[in-house]
Motif scaffolding. Structure first.
Motif, PDB file in Angstrom:
ATOM      1  N   GLU A 257     -56.676 -53.989   9.527  1.00 22.91           N
ATOM      2  CA  GLU A 257     -57.747 -54.453   8.806  1.00 22.91           C
ATOM      3  C   GLU A 257     -59.016 -53.490   9.112  1.00 22.91           C
ATOM      4  OE1 GLU A 257     -57.773 -56.063   6.097  1.00 22.91           O
ATOM      5  OE2 GLU A 257     -59.974 -56.536   5.827  1.00 22.91           O
ATOM      6  N   ARG A 260     -58.569 -50.266   7.701  1.00 19.07           N
ATOM      7  CA  ARG A 260     -58.591 -50.442   6.129  1.00 19.07           C
ATOM      8  C   ARG A 260     -60.319 -50.526   5.653  1.00 19.07           C
ATOM      9  NH1 ARG A 260     -59.281 -53.394   2.242  1.00 19.07           N
ATOM     10  NH2 ARG A 260     -59.577 -55.388   3.287  1.00 19.07           N
ATOM     11  N   GLN A 261     -61.027 -51.489   6.422  1.00 17.10           N
ATOM     12  CA  GLN A 261     -62.400 -51.479   6.030  1.00 17.10           C
ATOM     13  C   GLN A 261     -63.086 -50.329   6.396  1.00 17.10           C
ATOM     14  OE1 GLN A 261     -64.250 -55.072   7.607  1.00 17.10           O
ATOM     15  NE2 GLN A 261     -62.440 -56.219   7.029  1.00 17.10           N
ATOM     16  N   ASP A 264     -60.870 -47.222   3.839  1.00 15.71           N
ATOM     17  CA  ASP A 264     -60.483 -47.373   2.551  1.00 15.71           C
ATOM     18  C   ASP A 264     -61.937 -48.013   1.727  1.00 15.71           C
ATOM     19  OD1 ASP A 264     -58.018 -46.444   2.835  1.00 15.71           O
ATOM     20  OD2 ASP A 264     -57.347 -48.365   3.004  1.00 15.71           O
ATOM     21  N   ASP A 265     -62.374 -49.020   2.382  1.00 14.07           N
ATOM     22  CA  ASP A 265     -63.548 -49.785   1.670  1.00 14.07           C
ATOM     23  C   ASP A 265     -64.815 -49.135   2.197  1.00 14.07           C
ATOM     24  OD1 ASP A 265     -61.763 -51.461   1.155  1.00 14.07           O
ATOM     25  OD2 ASP A 265     -62.491 -53.399   2.208  1.00 14.07           O
ATOM     26  N   LYS A 266     -64.845 -48.493   3.348  1.00 12.60           N
ATOM     27  CA  LYS A 266     -65.854 -47.865   3.773  1.00 12.60           C
ATOM     28  C   LYS A 266     -67.172 -48.770   3.769  1.00 12.60           C
ATOM     29  CE  LYS A 266     -64.972 -43.104   2.053  1.00 12.60           C
ATOM     30  NZ  LYS A 266     -64.339 -42.775   3.255  1.00 12.60           N
ATOM     31  N   SER A 267     -66.817 -50.238   4.362  1.00 12.62           N
ATOM     32  CA  SER A 267     -67.707 -50.927   4.386  1.00 12.62           C
ATOM     33  C   SER A 267     -68.209 -51.409   5.865  1.00 12.62           C
ATOM     34  CB  SER A 267     -67.117 -52.437   4.124  1.00 12.62           C
ATOM     35  OG  SER A 267     -65.983 -52.748   4.994  1.00 12.62           O
ATOM     36  N   TYR A 268     -67.817 -50.448   6.783  1.00 11.66           N
ATOM     37  CA  TYR A 268     -68.624 -50.363   8.035  1.00 11.66           C
ATOM     38  C   TYR A 268     -68.051 -49.168   8.940  1.00 11.66           C
ATOM     39  CZ  TYR A 268     -64.470 -51.103  11.091  1.00 11.66           C
ATOM     40  OH  TYR A 268     -63.321 -51.021  11.664  1.00 11.66           O
ATOM     41  N   TYR A 275     -65.672 -54.703  12.452  1.00 19.39           N
ATOM     42  CA  TYR A 275     -65.216 -55.087  11.133  1.00 19.39           C
ATOM     43  C   TYR A 275     -65.266 -56.392  10.927  1.00 19.39           C
ATOM     44  CZ  TYR A 275     -60.552 -56.779  12.998  1.00 19.39           C
ATOM     45  OH  TYR A 275     -59.653 -57.554  13.511  1.00 19.39           O
ATOM     46  N   ASP A 276     -65.202 -56.823   9.773  1.00 21.91           N
ATOM     47  CA  ASP A 276     -65.766 -58.299   9.238  1.00 21.91           C
ATOM     48  C   ASP A 276     -64.150 -58.973   9.525  1.00 21.91           C
ATOM     49  OD1 ASP A 276     -66.223 -60.663   8.145  1.00 21.91           O
ATOM     50  OD2 ASP A 276     -66.811 -59.829   6.133  1.00 21.91           O
ATOM     51  N   ARG A 279     -62.759 -61.248   6.550  1.00 17.05           N
ATOM     52  CA  ARG A 279     -61.927 -60.474   5.188  1.00 17.05           C
ATOM     53  C   ARG A 279     -60.342 -60.415   5.515  1.00 17.05           C
ATOM     54  NH1 ARG A 279     -65.143 -55.764   4.140  1.00 17.05           N
ATOM     55  NH2 ARG A 279     -63.727 -55.502   2.575  1.00 17.05           N
ATOM     56  N   GLN A 280     -59.991 -60.612   6.920  1.00 16.47           N
ATOM     57  CA  GLN A 280     -58.489 -60.391   7.247  1.00 16.47           C
ATOM     58  C   GLN A 280     -57.582 -61.314   6.381  1.00 16.47           C
ATOM     59  OE1 GLN A 280     -57.891 -59.585  11.330  1.00 16.47           O
ATOM     60  NE2 GLN A 280     -56.156 -60.243  11.190  1.00 16.47           N
TER      61      GLN A 280
END
Ligand code: ACO
Length: 282
Positions: A257, A260-261, A264-268, A275-276, A279-280
């Motif tokens: 995860e 992935r974040q 793929d997500d580029k969220s952090y 990571y958050d 959201r796992q």
């Protein structure tokens, strides 16, 4: 007037509260400067046991009630009274104190010593057992054993050489002089020293950051840092491969995860924070 010694129960010697995923555990014999008595040592093990695997506890903070963190071993109840029972009494008292320090050294959750005041002798055992340490600038640290006629036992000599340079450790142990929180930070006994009124907020801030991270990775990391100290580079390299593979069997999804974040997500960005976890999926 009631005699405090005869009225003190084991339960009273340690206090704790859990708030926002942080267990705030306090040595609770302020009138004895939180000296560690056999009662306190037994109760601390119970408290650590109670908190270790609770889902609502992510981080444990160890601090002291009143003017002391801990004035070390209780010279009356831990030494004089147990010695009076012969070798059996001494060994029992040692195994109770060393036992909870060892438990704390390898605790499931990250641990923080919040040194609010006096920290002497045997107090270096739990100080080293905690993964991180923050002190009030006003706190005072000392290996006072030499001042009353013993060597720094219970691991204290080992703690001194683990955390300080050889010269500082030797001076500290032989001279029996106290150092303040700022010097303790300079010498490596604690991570940081802060004005007393800023200490709790800083520790809460650190605890909050830790509680946002992957708990399996935290446990694997804290153990790795302690274990590799005594290994050659090659042994450490091998140990870390195996330790990570073992951690994966507890949590294979968390790190995926995390990747992935980021990818793929580029969220952090892992270089800038965690990571958050929420959201796992599992
Ligand atoms: N063992 C037993 N009793 C203790 C200890 C201790 N380690 N530390 C404090 N107390 C008791 C005192 O005897 C006193 O008891 P009383 O009220 O029944 O007389 C009470 O706690 C308060 O102590 P004071 O000395 O009056 O407190 P003060 O604030 O003036 O001084 C200080 C604080 C400097 C911490 C002083 O108590 C002290 O030197 N304590 C001993 C520190 C020490 O050397 N610990 C042992 C380290 S070695 C080891 O742990 C193996």
């Amino acid at each position: 007037m009631l005699n405090k010694k005869t009225t003190e129960t084991e339960e009273q010697t340690v206090a704790y509260a859990v708030e926002d995923h942080v267990a705030w555990v306090r040595f609770n014999r302020p009138e004895k400067r939180n000296a560690m008595s056999p009662k306190l040592n037994r109760q601390m093990m119970r408290v650590l046991d109670e908190l270790e695997f609770r889902d609502d506890v992510a981080v444990l903070v160890l601090t002291g009630e009143g003017a002391a963190w801990s004035a070390g071993m209780d010279l009356k109840e831990y030494f004089r009274e147990t010695e009076a029972q012969g070798l059996r009494g001494t060994r029992k008292a040692q195994s109770e104190s060393y036992g909870w320090w060892r438990r704390l050294r390898w605790y499931q959750k990250p641990t923080i010593a919040m040194v609010n005041g006096w920290c002497f002798g045997g107090g270096y055992g739990p100080l080293f057992a905690c993964d991180l340490a923050f002190a009030a600038e006003e706190a005072r640290f000392g290996l006072s054993e030499i001042n009353w006629g013993i060597l720094p036992g219970g691991g204290a000599s080992k703690v001194a050489v683990e955390l300080m340079s050889f010269r500082r450790a030797m001076y500290h142990a032989l001279m029996g002089e106290n150092i303040d929180g700022k010097t303790a930070a300079e010498w490596g006994l604690v991570n940081e020293a802060l004005p007393a009124d800023k200490l709790t907020a800083r520790v809460a801030e650190v605890a909050k950051v830790l509680s946002g991270k992957n708990p399996v990775a935290l446990k694997a990391t804290k153990d790795a840092i302690r274990r590799v100290r005594e290994m050659t580079y090659d042994n450490a390299e091998d140990f870390l491969v195996r330790a990570q593979e073992a951690a994966n069997s507890f949590d294979n999804e968390g790190r995926k995860e995390g990747i992935r974040q980021f990818i793929d997500d580029k969220s952090y960005k892992p270089g800038l924070g965690a990571y958050d976890k929420s959201r796992q999926k599992n």
